[in-house]
Design a protein around this motif. Structure first.
Motif, PDB file in Angstrom:
ATOM      1  N   ALA A  44       0.847  -1.191   0.000  1.00  0.00           N
ATOM      2  CA  ALA A  44       0.000   0.000   0.000  1.00  0.00           C
ATOM      3  C   ALA A  44       0.882   1.241   0.000  1.00  0.00           C
ATOM      4  CB  ALA A  44      -0.903   0.011   1.222  1.00  0.00           C
ATOM      5  N   VAL A  45       0.681   2.096  -0.995  1.00  0.00           N
ATOM      6  CA  VAL A  45       1.321   3.408  -1.034  1.00  0.00           C
ATOM      7  C   VAL A  45       0.285   4.406  -0.509  1.00  0.00           C
ATOM      8  CG1 VAL A  45       2.386   5.171  -2.487  1.00  0.00           C
ATOM      9  CG2 VAL A  45       2.731   2.738  -3.016  1.00  0.00           C
ATOM     10  N   VAL A  46       0.635   5.097   0.582  1.00  0.00           N
ATOM     11  CA  VAL A  46      -0.343   5.913   1.299  1.00  0.00           C
ATOM     12  C   VAL A  46       0.085   7.373   1.262  1.00  0.00           C
ATOM     13  CG1 VAL A  46      -1.586   6.215   3.469  1.00  0.00           C
ATOM     14  CG2 VAL A  46      -0.767   3.933   2.817  1.00  0.00           C
ATOM     15  N   VAL A  47      -0.825   8.238   0.806  1.00  0.00           N
ATOM     16  CA  VAL A  47      -0.607   9.684   0.813  1.00  0.00           C
ATOM     17  C   VAL A  47      -1.851  10.308   1.426  1.00  0.00           C
ATOM     18  CG1 VAL A  47       0.013  11.731  -0.517  1.00  0.00           C
ATOM     19  CG2 VAL A  47       0.730   9.462  -1.320  1.00  0.00           C
ATOM     20  N   GLN A  85      -5.025  -8.241   5.035  1.00  0.00           N
ATOM     21  CA  GLN A  85      -3.873  -7.412   5.377  1.00  0.00           C
ATOM     22  C   GLN A  85      -4.221  -5.926   5.291  1.00  0.00           C
ATOM     23  OE1 GLN A  85      -2.294  -9.927   6.894  1.00  0.00           O
ATOM     24  NE2 GLN A  85      -0.363  -8.957   6.283  1.00  0.00           N
ATOM     25  N   LEU A  86      -5.014  -5.568   4.300  1.00  0.00           N
ATOM     26  CA  LEU A  86      -5.448  -4.182   4.164  1.00  0.00           C
ATOM     27  C   LEU A  86      -6.241  -3.756   5.397  1.00  0.00           C
ATOM     28  CD1 LEU A  86      -5.216  -2.064   1.802  1.00  0.00           C
ATOM     29  CD2 LEU A  86      -7.523  -2.748   1.159  1.00  0.00           C
ATOM     30  N   PRO A 108      11.653  -5.550   5.532  1.00  0.00           N
ATOM     31  CA  PRO A 108      10.429  -5.354   6.305  1.00  0.00           C
ATOM     32  C   PRO A 108       9.641  -6.638   6.503  1.00  0.00           C
ATOM     33  CG  PRO A 108      10.137  -4.572   4.062  1.00  0.00           C
ATOM     34  CD  PRO A 108      11.587  -4.908   4.210  1.00  0.00           C
ATOM     35  N   ASN A 109       8.893  -6.679   7.590  1.00  0.00           N
ATOM     36  CA  ASN A 109       7.904  -7.713   7.829  1.00  0.00           C
ATOM     37  C   ASN A 109       6.561  -7.255   7.280  1.00  0.00           C
ATOM     38  OD1 ASN A 109       9.589  -9.558   9.337  1.00  0.00           O
ATOM     39  ND2 ASN A 109       9.525  -8.066  11.003  1.00  0.00           N
ATOM     40  N   ASP A 110       5.594  -8.156   7.233  1.00  0.00           N
ATOM     41  CA  ASP A 110       4.248  -7.766   6.863  1.00  0.00           C
ATOM     42  C   ASP A 110       3.745  -6.664   7.793  1.00  0.00           C
ATOM     43  OD1 ASP A 110       4.417  -9.791   5.027  1.00  0.00           O
ATOM     44  OD2 ASP A 110       2.711 -10.943   5.800  1.00  0.00           O
ATOM     45  N   LEU A 111       3.078  -5.691   7.196  1.00  0.00           N
ATOM     46  CA  LEU A 111       2.419  -4.588   7.904  1.00  0.00           C
ATOM     47  C   LEU A 111       3.376  -3.554   8.478  1.00  0.00           C
ATOM     48  CD1 LEU A 111      -0.443  -6.555   9.706  1.00  0.00           C
ATOM     49  CD2 LEU A 111      -0.553  -5.331   7.530  1.00  0.00           C
ATOM     50  N   ASP A 112       4.651  -3.621   8.100  1.00  0.00           N
ATOM     51  CA  ASP A 112       5.570  -2.550   8.490  1.00  0.00           C
ATOM     52  C   ASP A 112       5.229  -1.264   7.742  1.00  0.00           C
ATOM     53  OD1 ASP A 112       6.908  -4.157  10.238  1.00  0.00           O
ATOM     54  OD2 ASP A 112       8.783  -4.243   9.114  1.00  0.00           O
TER      55      ASP A 112
END
Length: 346
Positions: free
Chosen positions: A35-38, A54-55, A328-332
């Protein structure tokens, strides 16, 4: 108070490969998705296994998505696209703008047969053997028509076709691309595939035979950039796309594991599998070299194959990279915002 637009990624899933990884260290990594978050906008790159859950664990819903970007159409990158669209309907506001699904178009012809094949395999669905993103998504929704029509007609639910719009990336003709003769043209110039008020997304062709086209994506924002390699062998097009990026997420494979997994089997299938991994993927050390040459400020390895490899394997060459190195791990959560001084220089 104005919205915080500080850009970051959430590594929803960090494992690659079309399988559920078992054995030691199993269960740590979900299928590839980022996920790219802005601000409040979320842009999803790839939809590997478990992406919907996961989302949600990351605090988002499909209703937060503006776009879904598919680097290529291998199943480990697309396997949960249907569930994201169908289950995601229950999180959508009625007035939401459609989520754009943007990915590779129809290859146009089958890939070459492996030179190890004694008899050429017969293709599946020869009437439509290489559908692109738009066709694939339409077929997935048609496959669930019984479910969808029950909900649309009986429960008065909306159609996923009203909330998700799939389209194929058009590759500039001047680049010289051909799926078999020239799938990764040299000196290929990155080209824009999406833009809104928060991000500009550019793409380039990368090297992941036999699939074609295969893309890497770069997201540029007012405060920083992130480049996501997709699946690729070492590739100069990727270096060009990632030049000066604030964060590079690059795939990595453990080639020692490839040898252990397939080397002693002695079958055509095992030999062909090793051929594929060697010509289509990147080791951790090779990824570091690519990031160094691109001048990336930070490198994070993901799409890790196998998903059970100890982190020490990925960190073994970290000192070879002059920037910030991450596994990274998941959800980092990883910021790709430049500092104030860096922004002033830029």
């Amino acid at each position: 108070m104005s919205e915080n637009l500080t850009p970051h990624v959430v590594t929803l899933g960090t494992a690659g490969g079309p399988r559920w990884w078992t054995g030691e260290n199993a269960g740590r990594r979900s299928g590839i998705a980022t996920a790219v978050v802005v601000g409040s906008a979320v842009y999803l790159v790839d939809a590997g296994t478990g992406v919907g859950n996961q989302l949600m664990k990351a605090g988002f819903t499909p209703g937060d998505l503006r776009g879904i970007f598919l680097t290529h159409l291998h199943s480990d990158h697309t396997i949960d696209l249907a569930s994201l669209a169908i289950f995601g309907l229950f999180t959508m506001a009625r007035d939401k703008q459609p989520v754009q699904i943007i990915g590779p178009g129809d290859r146009g012809e089958l890939p070459p047969v492996s030179p190890r094949a004694v008899v050429a395999p017969e293709p599946l669905f020869p009437e439509n053997p290489t559908p692109g993103t738009a066709s694939m998504f339409a077929s997935l929704m048609q496959a669930y028509a019984t479910d969808l029509n029950d909900r649309v007609i009986d429960a008065l639910r909306p159609s996923p076709l009203d909330y998700f719009q799939a389209s194929d990336i058009r590759i500039p003709a001047a680049g010289g691309y051909h799926p078999n003769q020239n799938p990764t043209p040299q000196d290929f110039e990155p080209f824009e595939i999406y833009r809104d008020e928060l991000v500009t997304v550019t793409a380039t062709l990368v090297k992941h035979p036999p699939i074609a086209p295969a893309f890497a994506f770069r997201f540029d924002t007012a405060q920083g950039s992130v480049t996501i390699s997709g699946d690729t062998a070492p590739c100069e097009n990727l270096v060009r796309l990632a030049r000066g990026t604030d964060l590079l997420l690059h795939e990595a494979i453990d080639f020692d594991w490839v040898q252990r997994a397939y080397g002693s089997l002695g079958t055509e299938e095992a030999e062909a599998s090793m051929d594929h991994h060697r010509r289509s993927h990147t080791s951790a050390l090779q990824a570091i070299d690519l990031a160094e040459r691109a001048g990336a400020a930070a490198l994070a390895l993901h799409h890790l194959v196998p998903g059970t490899t100890p982190d020490s394997v990925w960190h073994a060459h970290a000192d070879a990279f002059s920037g910030r190195f991450l596994v990274p791990n998941d959800l980092d959560v990883i910021s790709f915002a430049r500092t104030t001084s860096e922004m002033a220089v830029a």
